[in-house]
Design a protein around this motif. Structure first.
Motif, PDB file in Angstrom:
ATOM      1  N   TRP A 126       0.834  -1.196   0.000  1.00  0.00           N
ATOM      2  CA  TRP A 126       0.000   0.000   0.000  1.00  0.00           C
ATOM      3  C   TRP A 126       0.875   1.256   0.000  1.00  0.00           C
ATOM      4  CZ3 TRP A 126      -0.293   3.591   4.047  1.00  0.00           C
ATOM      5  CH2 TRP A 126      -1.280   4.564   3.914  1.00  0.00           C
ATOM      6  N   ALA A 127       1.919   1.257   0.821  1.00  0.00           N
ATOM      7  CA  ALA A 127       2.800   2.428   0.906  1.00  0.00           C
ATOM      8  C   ALA A 127       3.553   2.651  -0.405  1.00  0.00           C
ATOM      9  CB  ALA A 127       3.772   2.264   2.060  1.00  0.00           C
ATOM     10  N   VAL A 128       3.969   1.561  -1.046  1.00  0.00           N
ATOM     11  CA  VAL A 128       4.700   1.687  -2.309  1.00  0.00           C
ATOM     12  C   VAL A 128       3.782   2.234  -3.406  1.00  0.00           C
ATOM     13  CG1 VAL A 128       5.807   0.327  -4.151  1.00  0.00           C
ATOM     14  CG2 VAL A 128       6.402  -0.078  -1.765  1.00  0.00           C
ATOM     15  N   LEU A 129       2.517   1.849  -3.384  1.00  0.00           N
ATOM     16  CA  LEU A 129       1.566   2.313  -4.388  1.00  0.00           C
ATOM     17  C   LEU A 129       1.105   3.750  -4.158  1.00  0.00           C
ATOM     18  CD1 LEU A 129      -0.624  -0.882  -4.828  1.00  0.00           C
ATOM     19  CD2 LEU A 129       1.160  -0.013  -6.356  1.00  0.00           C
ATOM     20  N   GLY A 130       1.411   4.327  -3.011  1.00  0.00           N
ATOM     21  CA  GLY A 130       0.999   5.700  -2.695  1.00  0.00           C
ATOM     22  C   GLY A 130       1.378   6.713  -3.751  1.00  0.00           C
ATOM     23  N   PRO A 131       2.663   6.775  -4.128  1.00  0.00           N
ATOM     24  CA  PRO A 131       3.035   7.766  -5.153  1.00  0.00           C
ATOM     25  C   PRO A 131       2.365   7.508  -6.507  1.00  0.00           C
ATOM     26  CG  PRO A 131       4.974   6.968  -3.977  1.00  0.00           C
ATOM     27  CD  PRO A 131       3.815   6.124  -3.541  1.00  0.00           C
ATOM     28  N   ILE A 132       2.108   6.254  -6.824  1.00  0.00           N
ATOM     29  CA  ILE A 132       1.470   5.937  -8.115  1.00  0.00           C
ATOM     30  C   ILE A 132       0.044   6.494  -8.144  1.00  0.00           C
ATOM     31  CG2 ILE A 132       0.648   4.028  -9.581  1.00  0.00           C
ATOM     32  CD1 ILE A 132       3.055   2.421  -8.470  1.00  0.00           C
ATOM     33  N   HIS A 161      -0.946   8.963  -6.296  1.00  0.00           N
ATOM     34  CA  HIS A 161      -0.828  10.359  -5.863  1.00  0.00           C
ATOM     35  C   HIS A 161      -1.463  10.583  -4.489  1.00  0.00           C
ATOM     36  CE1 HIS A 161       0.686  11.158  -9.844  1.00  0.00           C
ATOM     37  NE2 HIS A 161      -0.426  10.628 -10.367  1.00  0.00           N
ATOM     38  N   PHE A 162      -1.348   9.565  -3.646  1.00  0.00           N
ATOM     39  CA  PHE A 162      -1.847   9.651  -2.266  1.00  0.00           C
ATOM     40  C   PHE A 162      -3.294  10.159  -2.230  1.00  0.00           C
ATOM     41  CE2 PHE A 162       2.775  10.140  -2.083  1.00  0.00           C
ATOM     42  CZ  PHE A 162       3.105   9.103  -1.244  1.00  0.00           C
ATOM     43  N   SER A 163      -4.115   9.626  -3.101  1.00  0.00           N
ATOM     44  CA  SER A 163      -5.505  10.087  -3.235  1.00  0.00           C
ATOM     45  C   SER A 163      -6.358   9.627  -2.048  1.00  0.00           C
ATOM     46  CB  SER A 163      -6.110   9.534  -4.529  1.00  0.00           C
ATOM     47  OG  SER A 163      -6.241   8.121  -4.422  1.00  0.00           O
ATOM     48  N   ASP A 164      -7.576  10.165  -2.006  1.00  0.00           N
ATOM     49  CA  ASP A 164      -8.515   9.773  -0.958  1.00  0.00           C
ATOM     50  C   ASP A 164      -8.864   8.294  -1.074  1.00  0.00           C
ATOM     51  OD1 ASP A 164      -8.551  12.315   0.057  1.00  0.00           O
ATOM     52  OD2 ASP A 164     -10.401  12.913  -0.976  1.00  0.00           O
ATOM     53  N   THR A 165      -8.995   7.806  -2.285  1.00  0.00           N
ATOM     54  CA  THR A 165      -9.299   6.381  -2.490  1.00  0.00           C
ATOM     55  C   THR A 165      -8.153   5.518  -1.971  1.00  0.00           C
ATOM     56  OG1 THR A 165     -10.581   6.953  -4.458  1.00  0.00           O
ATOM     57  CG2 THR A 165      -9.904   4.650  -4.220  1.00  0.00           C
ATOM     58  N   TRP A 166      -6.939   5.965  -2.207  1.00  0.00           N
ATOM     59  CA  TRP A 166      -5.761   5.233  -1.747  1.00  0.00           C
ATOM     60  C   TRP A 166      -5.782   5.128  -0.223  1.00  0.00           C
ATOM     61  CZ3 TRP A 166      -1.540   7.355   1.014  1.00  0.00           C
ATOM     62  CH2 TRP A 166      -0.433   6.521   1.119  1.00  0.00           C
ATOM     63  N   GLN A 167      -6.142   6.202   0.451  1.00  0.00           N
ATOM     64  CA  GLN A 167      -6.225   6.187   1.911  1.00  0.00           C
ATOM     65  C   GLN A 167      -7.416   5.364   2.386  1.00  0.00           C
ATOM     66  OE1 GLN A 167      -6.132  10.163   3.484  1.00  0.00           O
ATOM     67  NE2 GLN A 167      -4.286  10.700   2.327  1.00  0.00           N
ATOM     68  N   LEU A 168      -8.520   5.421   1.670  1.00  0.00           N
ATOM     69  CA  LEU A 168      -9.709   4.670   2.027  1.00  0.00           C
ATOM     70  C   LEU A 168      -9.443   3.168   1.978  1.00  0.00           C
ATOM     71  CD1 LEU A 168     -12.695   4.794   2.785  1.00  0.00           C
ATOM     72  CD2 LEU A 168     -13.226   4.775   0.331  1.00  0.00           C
ATOM     73  N   VAL A 169      -8.621   2.733   1.043  1.00  0.00           N
ATOM     74  CA  VAL A 169      -8.294   1.308   0.920  1.00  0.00           C
ATOM     75  C   VAL A 169      -7.621   0.796   2.192  1.00  0.00           C
ATOM     76  CG1 VAL A 169      -6.805  -0.341  -0.291  1.00  0.00           C
ATOM     77  CG2 VAL A 169      -8.197   1.251  -1.590  1.00  0.00           C
ATOM     78  N   ILE A 170      -6.629   1.504   2.694  1.00  0.00           N
ATOM     79  CA  ILE A 170      -5.929   1.034   3.897  1.00  0.00           C
ATOM     80  C   ILE A 170      -6.822   1.170   5.126  1.00  0.00           C
ATOM     81  CG2 ILE A 170      -4.760   3.181   4.530  1.00  0.00           C
ATOM     82  CD1 ILE A 170      -3.326  -0.382   4.730  1.00  0.00           C
ATOM     83  N   ASN A 171      -7.621   2.229   5.193  1.00  0.00           N
ATOM     84  CA  ASN A 171      -8.528   2.386   6.329  1.00  0.00           C
ATOM     85  C   ASN A 171      -9.541   1.243   6.372  1.00  0.00           C
ATOM     86  OD1 ASN A 171      -7.302   4.700   7.214  1.00  0.00           O
ATOM     87  ND2 ASN A 171      -8.722   6.079   6.178  1.00  0.00           N
ATOM     88  N   THR A 172     -10.095   0.911   5.226  1.00  0.00           N
ATOM     89  CA  THR A 172     -11.062  -0.189   5.161  1.00  0.00           C
ATOM     90  C   THR A 172     -10.395  -1.511   5.505  1.00  0.00           C
ATOM     91  OG1 THR A 172     -12.282   0.996   3.447  1.00  0.00           O
ATOM     92  CG2 THR A 172     -12.719  -1.363   3.669  1.00  0.00           C
ATOM     93  N   GLY A 173      -9.222  -1.741   4.972  1.00  0.00           N
ATOM     94  CA  GLY A 173      -8.486  -2.987   5.238  1.00  0.00           C
ATOM     95  C   GLY A 173      -8.150  -3.152   6.710  1.00  0.00           C
TER      96      GLY A 173
END
Length: 108
Positions: A5-11, A13-25
């Motif tokens: 998840w952290a490696v995919l962050g820059p890909i 662009h640290f979007s809200d969806t990117w954060q929502l994925v880890i929060n949900t997980g």
């Protein structure tokens, strides 16, 4: 999972969806861990109760009424607790009197 998840962050662009994925997980994992811990504690408590029931059953002087007291109502448990608190108080009183008697013997 967190490293990926952290490696995919820059890909992403640290979007809200990117954060929502880890929060949900992490929420799902936490939820499942609570159930796992609760199940383990329930099994442990049941095993301890069964062991105590066997000890009560095996001791002649023990009262069989104490077997399965976990099924009593809160009111019944409170009454039983008060009864044993009274016994404890009487025991403490006898011990205090015994100590007072020994102190008197030492002073004589």
């Amino acid at each position: 999972m967190i490293v990926i998840w952290a490696v995919l962050g820059p890909i992403f662009h640290f979007s809200d969806t990117w954060q929502l994925v880890i929060n949900t997980g992490t929420t799902i994992v936490t939820f499942l861990m609570v159930f796992l811990i609760q199940n383990t504690q329930n099994r442990d408590a049941r095993a301890i109760n069964l062991k105590l029931n066997e000890l009560i059953r095996s001791i002649d002087k023990a009262r069989d009424q104490m077997i399965d007291i976990e099924n009593l109502s809160d009111l019944e448990l409170d009454e039983l607790h008060a009864k044993y608190e009274k016994i404890k108080g009487e025991c403490n009183q006898r011990e205090s009197q015994a100590r007072s008697g020994k102190m008197a013997d030492v002073n004589d």
